[in-house]
Design a protein around this motif. Structure first.
Motif, PDB file in Angstrom:
ATOM      1  N   GLU A 191     -39.144 -25.252 -45.770  1.00 31.17           N
ATOM      2  CA  GLU A 191     -37.653 -25.283 -46.472  1.00 31.17           C
ATOM      3  C   GLU A 191     -36.893 -24.778 -45.666  1.00 31.17           C
ATOM      4  O   GLU A 191     -35.688 -25.633 -45.793  1.00 31.17           O
ATOM      5  N   MET A 192     -36.885 -23.746 -45.197  1.00 27.76           N
ATOM      6  CA  MET A 192     -35.866 -22.989 -44.404  1.00 27.76           C
ATOM      7  C   MET A 192     -35.501 -23.897 -43.246  1.00 27.76           C
ATOM      8  O   MET A 192     -34.488 -24.170 -42.599  1.00 27.76           O
ATOM      9  N   VAL A 193     -36.575 -24.393 -42.496  1.00 30.10           N
ATOM     10  CA  VAL A 193     -36.460 -24.983 -41.259  1.00 30.10           C
ATOM     11  C   VAL A 193     -35.807 -26.507 -41.477  1.00 30.10           C
ATOM     12  O   VAL A 193     -34.718 -26.832 -40.731  1.00 30.10           O
ATOM     13  N   ARG A 194     -35.965 -27.233 -42.624  1.00 30.01           N
ATOM     14  CA  ARG A 194     -35.491 -28.389 -43.077  1.00 30.01           C
ATOM     15  C   ARG A 194     -33.914 -27.908 -43.268  1.00 30.01           C
ATOM     16  O   ARG A 194     -32.992 -28.697 -43.042  1.00 30.01           O
ATOM     17  N   ARG A 195     -33.416 -26.731 -43.956  1.00 30.21           N
ATOM     18  CA  ARG A 195     -32.057 -26.330 -44.197  1.00 30.21           C
ATOM     19  C   ARG A 195     -31.459 -26.242 -42.756  1.00 30.21           C
ATOM     20  O   ARG A 195     -30.321 -27.105 -42.554  1.00 30.21           O
ATOM     21  N   ILE A 196     -31.982 -25.936 -41.539  1.00 30.27           N
ATOM     22  CA  ILE A 196     -31.397 -25.606 -40.411  1.00 30.27           C
ATOM     23  C   ILE A 196     -31.172 -27.023 -39.742  1.00 30.27           C
ATOM     24  O   ILE A 196     -30.175 -27.359 -39.161  1.00 30.27           O
ATOM     25  N   HIS A 197     -32.097 -27.947 -39.892  1.00 27.36           N
ATOM     26  CA  HIS A 197     -32.030 -29.304 -39.433  1.00 27.36           C
ATOM     27  C   HIS A 197     -30.885 -30.164 -40.011  1.00 27.36           C
ATOM     28  O   HIS A 197     -30.072 -30.661 -39.389  1.00 27.36           O
ATOM     29  N   VAL A 198     -30.690 -29.812 -41.297  1.00 26.75           N
ATOM     30  CA  VAL A 198     -29.436 -30.440 -41.962  1.00 26.75           C
ATOM     31  C   VAL A 198     -28.152 -29.903 -41.521  1.00 26.75           C
ATOM     32  O   VAL A 198     -27.312 -30.481 -41.375  1.00 26.75           O
ATOM     33  N   MET A 199     -28.328 -28.280 -41.406  1.00 27.05           N
ATOM     34  CA  MET A 199     -26.859 -27.923 -41.101  1.00 27.05           C
ATOM     35  C   MET A 199     -26.375 -28.269 -39.519  1.00 27.05           C
ATOM     36  O   MET A 199     -25.323 -28.333 -39.319  1.00 27.05           O
ATOM     37  N   MET A 200     -27.689 -28.413 -38.795  1.00 28.17           N
ATOM     38  CA  MET A 200     -27.106 -29.111 -37.526  1.00 28.17           C
ATOM     39  C   MET A 200     -26.653 -30.399 -37.483  1.00 28.17           C
ATOM     40  O   MET A 200     -25.726 -30.803 -36.822  1.00 28.17           O
ATOM     41  N   ALA A 201     -27.323 -31.238 -38.346  1.00 31.06           N
ATOM     42  CA  ALA A 201     -26.998 -32.533 -38.273  1.00 31.06           C
ATOM     43  C   ALA A 201     -25.493 -32.712 -39.041  1.00 31.06           C
ATOM     44  O   ALA A 201     -24.534 -33.599 -38.569  1.00 31.06           O
ATOM     45  N   VAL A 202     -25.065 -31.986 -39.822  1.00 30.38           N
ATOM     46  CA  VAL A 202     -23.699 -31.958 -40.573  1.00 30.38           C
ATOM     47  C   VAL A 202     -22.649 -31.356 -39.709  1.00 30.38           C
ATOM     48  O   VAL A 202     -21.637 -31.972 -39.485  1.00 30.38           O
TER      49      VAL A 202
END
Length: 648
Positions: A191-202
């Motif tokens: 879950e936290m890994v996905r959060r990081i991926h979203v933050m990078m994309a945004v």
């Protein structure tokens, strides 16, 4: 003035509303509150009025006490509202995360609650509901309550739901970042890994301070994801250089992957040193890099490796390690661009027919595929030497490189390699898909050129031509967000060691797709090409939808498995279904189940009346004995009931 007696009086009046007015005259608590309030009655006429109403409530002879009670509590509440404090001590600070979404949506609470529960609970049924709601009511996902649930859904046990929500969140703006950072667990998991991926994309750079601050506490896969995210800011080079020395295992590898994406001379110097000690690792870490120095670096090292084949009749004998290095170096070509990279592709294409190498392992044979990955091992060879070839790798990697960086030089090179007269026909054909992709991306109308290839002597028949054309246009689709046609492709490597999905590329197509180009594709009458046309449907272009609808309708009537065409017809908004069901069921040449009938009817385009007419025609054929149904007695009853339902 102390107004605490007024608060006590309100509490007793509210208690009286619950207990009723029958025993008010005997309520000693209310009487005691009235006595405490009595000194305030001289301070204001309003207080005097309240005292008068309380006296009537406590009087055993008063009537209509219900009215007096309502008046008293209303007046007390009104007075207390005017006495309320509206200031607090301290300084004003902005709220974190303002702008998470609309505070109010025009939807019943039951809808918002159901969607929230579907996001927070596992199961394919919930996933289907979320997908349908996102398609039909996208405005709900702008509500801050739904956005908060979406962030929590990144940890859903149903992985497909979590991955889908992650892709939706990547389309948000920077206002979503506080929600992603709130409650972040540096020792968490996927879950936290996905959060990081979203933050990078945004907005990766806006999250850089958060990444740096959380790094010391992060562990395992979360740590790897944060390290790779540090590529978002050039100033992180020194930190990444330090991490290549202090980290171990996958975290250390990820630091190298991140450095490969930094346009900095320090990063290039580190890779130059690493190549001297571990050349395979150095080239492997560059596989996702798109920096200018990485293009020069890969081109230079590949040129060194290809030089032994330049001599005529050369068949170099190389070690297994040298063969693996060649495979890794070739695999690093996508994402690179520039004159040096074009020169390497041209050099490899000139050498590819004799670019064979021989290596021998004392115990085993290692069979490599087009980009050097081992696909077979464990065969005892004794003293036998094994010959390998990389002929198929150059066109494949050029196709990937075109999508990653479709610059003018690479596009011209792809057409040049295809049209080279001195090359054997078989090798020329392998470059045809790359040439098609290049012509779609280079800005010139390619219809005349495509017609010429279709009629040329290189391809003996459509059987040869159509599959290669389909490969060249694979990934062509209408992108609703861009409101344009794009070529879409995923990087050849599936996932990244940081856990981040392999890069995907959407390149704008400059060719007019809806006119003559589509006419050429339709003439091919090829299923693979038809699937590309299905992806090209633009619901906002009525004329093009009508054109594609007519084509798909004709194709659906000719195929024994029309399901894809029926879905495409619905996507086009096509309203005609005559002959689709009758043609399908007569073509089956076998008895059919009622479930097949109802499922097929659900796929038919058009309104209820059109579908009813077509299914009535199927029933007529059945009554004439031209169609057979399994379990015909109960089946016919179901059939008639189904027709009645359609008619209604």
């Amino acid at each position: 003035m102390d107004i605490s007696p007024l608060y006590e009086l309100r509490a007793r009046l509210r208690a009286a509303m619950i207990a009723g007015t029958g025993l008010l005259a005997e309520d000693f608590r209310l009487r005691r509150a009235a006595e405490a309030f009595a000194p305030l009655e001289q301070a204001s006429p309003v207080f005097a009025k309240i005292g008068q109403l309380i006296g009537l409530l406590l009087s055993p002879d008063a009537e209509k006490k219900e009215d007096f009670l309502l008046d008293a509590i209303t007046l007390v509440d009104a007075v207390l509202c005017t006495q309320g404090a509206v200031a607090v001590e301290g300084t004003v600070e902005p709220l974190a995360g303002g702008g998470w979404g609309s505070a109010v949506t025009n939807a019943p609470y039951s809808v918002v609650k159901t969607l929230t529960e579907s996001l927070l609970n596992s199961g394919s049924g919930h996933y289907g509901y979320v997908l349908d709601t996102h398609r039909d009511r996208p405005e709900l996902f702008r509500d801050y309550r739904i956005k908060a649930a979406m962030v929590q859904a990144l940890g859903a046990s149903y992985g497909e739901l979590a991955d889908t929500v992650a892709e939706w969140l990547k389309e948000e703006d920077a206002s979503i970042l506080p929600l992603l950072q709130n409650g972040f667990d540096p020792k968490g998991k996927k879950e936290m890994v996905r959060r990081i991926h979203v933050m990078m994309a945004v907005d990766g750079e806006a999250s850089n301070a958060f990444f740096v601050n959380i790094l010391p506490e992060a562990e395992k896969e979360v740590r790897q994801a944060i390290i790779f995210a540090l590529r978002c800011r050039p100033g992180n080079v020194d930190l990444l250089l330090e991490l290549t020395k202090t980290e171990k295992g996958n975290a250390r590898k990820t630091a190298y992957y991140a450095l490969a994406n930094m346009e900095d001379g320090k990063a290039e110097a580190v890779f130059a040193e690493l190549y001297k000690k571990k050349p395979v690792d150095a080239m492997h870490y560059l596989v996702y890099a798109e920096t200018e120095w990485a293009s020069r670096f890969v081109a230079g090292k590949l040129k060194e490796q290809l030089l032994p084949w330049e001599e005529e009749h050369a068949e170099p004998v190389i070690t297994r390690e040298q063969g693996v290095l060649l495979g890794e170096s070739l695999a690093a070509l996508p994402g690179k661009s520039g004159k040096e990279i074009c020169g390497i592709f041209r050099m490899a294409a000139d050498l590819e027919e004799r670019m064979k190498y021989i290596y021998e392992d004392k115990k085993n044979v290692f069979v490599a595929n087009a980009i050097g990955e081992t696909v077979m091992a464990g065969f005892n060879t004794g003293n036998r030497e094994i010959t390998f070839t990389f002929q198929s790798s150059v066109p494949y990697l050029l196709h990937q490189a075109l999508h990653c960086h479709p610059d003018g030089e690479l596009c011209a090179l792809a057409v040049e390699l295809y049209e080279a007269e001195g090359r054997r026909k078989g090798r020329r054909k392998t470059y045809f898909p790359m040439a098609v992709a290049a012509r779609l991306l280079d800005g010139e109308d390619c219809c005349d050129w495509l017609e010429k290839q279709l009629k040329g002597k290189l391809f003996q028949s459509g059987t040869e031509f159509y599959p290669l054309l389909a490969r060249g246009i694979d990934g062509l689709r209408f992108d609703g967000r861009e409101n344009a046609y794009v070529l879409h492709i995923k990087h050849g490597r599936r996932t990244h060691p940081s856990g981040e999905p392999a890069p995907e590329y959407c390149r704008l197509v400059k060719q007019d797709i809806t006119g003559r180009f589509t006419d050429i594709l339709m003439r091919c009458q090829n299923a693979d090409i038809d699937r590309v046309l299905m992806d090209c449907v633009n619901p906002g272009d009525e004329a093009y939808c009508r054109k594609l609808g007519e084509y798909f309708y004709g194709r659906a009537r000719k195929t024994a498995a029309p399901r894809e065409y029926l879905l495409a017809l619905k996507h086009c908004g096509y309203s005609k279904c005559e002959g689709l069901a009758t043609g399908y069921f007569t073509g089956q040449n076998r008895p059919f189940y009622f479930s097949e009938l109802s499922a097929f009817a659900a796929l038919l385009p058009g309104d209820g009346a059109a579908v009813y007419e077509e299914m009535q025609s199927v029933y007529d054929l059945y009554r004439q004995g031209r169609l057979r149904m399994r379990d015909s007695r109960s089946g016919e009853e179901q059939f008639l009931g189904f027709l009645d339902e359609l008619k209604r």
